[in-house]
Enzyme design. Structure first.
Site, PDB file in Angstrom:
ATOM      1  CG  ASP A  47      14.546  28.429 -14.784  1.00 28.41           C
ATOM      2  OD1 ASP A  47      14.528  29.655 -15.006  1.00 28.41           O
ATOM      3  OD2 ASP A  47      13.522  27.727 -14.736  1.00 28.41           O
TER       4      ASP A  47
ATOM      5  CG  ASP B 152       5.680  32.836 -11.117  1.00 29.41           C
ATOM      6  OD1 ASP B 152       6.140  33.341 -12.163  1.00 29.41           O
ATOM      7  OD2 ASP B 152       6.398  32.207 -10.312  1.00 29.41           O
TER       8      ASP B 152
END
Lengths: 205, 270
Positions: free
Chosen positions: B11, B130
């Site tokens: 990330d 997600d």
């Protein structure tokens, strides 16, 4: 020869940056080009590419003659992925299309029994250990593939390695100064870089 | 045999690597290309960069990272985060990425998956999903959801967008089937319930999505131990396991992990 100068054929098919990074990493100097003079003065020709066969041949049309005549004169050649398929006679991808016809054989679709594209790390089974391209490469090494079609060479003796994915197909072919791989050596880490290095070493000899 | 892939996920924000635990408490772990190359040396099969930079104006920093990575990294890498248009996809692929991952934009404008897969090939279009469990009353279950019996109870999975901040009320398993139809070449499936917990992957979710789709599934969210990664490969047919913090902070060594997986006869590239 101190520095090997390679012409990477720019024909608007996919990522040319990766293959040039890979070849630079193993010590070559590269030019991404469609200039016939650059192709002529190079020490070797590389055709990479991802995409559809028909589009690729269309984009290559103006360079076809120079590439073929250079190869015929003995200039070392490396085809990668789509560049591997293009050196065969014809492909059935979106209709029948004529290839560069350096080798006999047709490019056909992987069987429907497997998920396509064949994407990821798979093994090569080396058939000809004497070929310079596989020098120092272990049998069953993993390399990175992304493709849905594969060529069936007319002459089995050009097959240097095979891979199994629903079918056993030729994943590396070679004859004299002409080499090609279905997988992406530039994305195959140490094994792939060694294969690129072997190509450079072949040119140096 | 096609190898199961181990994928470290980096990330990043403003060109630096971070990892949020349950999407908060961000820690800094360095330069993205540098880390990526380190992972290649350790035996990673692929790398995913997720850009969580809020501002779209800072895209040139991301592109610089992508370019520097493609100069040095010799395994495939995917870039996701903040992709809104086909032009964004083209720019990232041109900078040297092998694939892009699309999440929020795919939910809001699903046709981007079709358009992009036609233009660049489905192999370079990853759809990130997600998903978060919604437990239901066994006596009165909703009819239009794919319900799965888990050890924790009967549930379906809801799709979240904006980095896990907004619930969409869309069935994640049905959405996975849809994105395959639309042209996605791969699904990166993250469990919101397990992400950052180190309790293991959401096995029932992964299993169900693998069963109902015919494209590679990357299991994501929850890896804390080698055993968790073994479990997801043994109990589901997923193609790849993704993890972040356990790799970044050296809690698990990728080579050691791969040797352990090989002992279980899981096909792996060593």
């Amino acid at each position: 020869m101190t520095m090997v100068n390679l012409a990477i054929i720019n024909y608007e098919m996919g990522n040319l940056k990766s293959i040039s990074s890979g070849l630079k990493k193993v010590g070559a100097s590269v030019q991404i080009t469609k200039d016939p003079n650059v192709i002529k003065s190079s020490d070797g020709i590389v055709i990479p590419g991802v995409g559809a066969f028909g589009d690729a041949m269309k984009n290559l049309a103006s360079l076809k003659e120079i590439i073929l005549s250079q190869i015929q004169e003995g200039k070392p050649f490396l085809g990668v992925c789509l560049g591997f398929q293009l050196i065969f006679e014809e492909s059935t991808e979106f209709g029948l299309h004529k290839g560069l016809n350096i080798f006999g054989g047709r490019v056909i679709r992987l069987p429907e029994t497997v998920v396509t594209p064949h994407m990821g790390w798979n093994q090569i089974f080396i058939k000809d250990y004497t070929n310079p391209l596989v020098e120092g490469i272990d049998d069953k090494s993993y390399v990175y593939f992304v493709h849905s079609y594969y060529p069936v060479p007319t002459a089995p003796e050009i097959i240097i390695a095979t891979t199994q994915y629903g079918v056993e197909f030729a994943s590396m072919v070679a004859k004299n100064h002409i080499f090609a791989t279905q997988f992406h050596p530039e994305k195959s880490s140490t094994v792939g870089l060694k294969i690129l290095k072997n190509f450079i070493n072949f040119i140096k000899k | 045999m096609l190898a199961k892939r181990i994928i470290p996920c980096l990330d990043m924000t403003n060109g630096r690597v971070v990892k949020g635990v349950r999407f908060v408490n961000i820690r800094d772990a360095g330069d993205p290309p540098e880390l990526a190359v380190l992972y290649e040396e350790q035996g990673a099969d692929e790398i995913i960069f997720l850009d969580i930079t809020a501002s779209h104006e800072k895209r040139d920093i991301l592109l610089d990272v992508v370019q520097r990575t493609s100069d040095q990294l010799f395994i495939p890498f995917t870039v996701g985060g903040g992709i809104r248009t086909v032009k964004d996809i083209q720019t990232i692929l041109k900078a040297g990425a092998d694939k892009v991952s699309i999440n929020t934009t795919a939910v809001k404008t699903p046709e981007i998956l079709t358009e992009a897969s036609r233009m660049f090939g489905s192999q370079c279009i990853v759809c990130a999903i997600d998903a978060k469990r919604v437990y239901v009353d066994e006596k009165a279950p909703p009819k239009d959801r794919i319900l799965v019996e888990t050890p924790e109870g009967l549930c379906w999975w809801d799709v979240y967008i904006y980095g896990g901040r907004k619930s969409m009320g869309i069935d994640a398993i049905q959405w996975a089937q849809k994105v395959e139809e639309l042209g996605a070449g791969e699904i990166m499936l993250t469990s919101m319930d397990y992400d950052g917990t180190k309790d293991g992957y959401d096995i029932p979710l992964t299993k169900e999505v693998v069963k109902r789709t015919n494209i590679p599934i990357i299991a994501s969210g929850g890896a804390g131990t080698i055993q968790h990664i073994k479990d997801v490969f043994i109990q589901t047919d997923c193609s790849a396991a993704l993890a972040a913090s356990i790799f970044h902070f050296r809690e698990i060594d990728i080579m050691e992990l791969k040797k352990e997986l090989q002992k279980e006869n899981i096909p792996i590239r060593l």
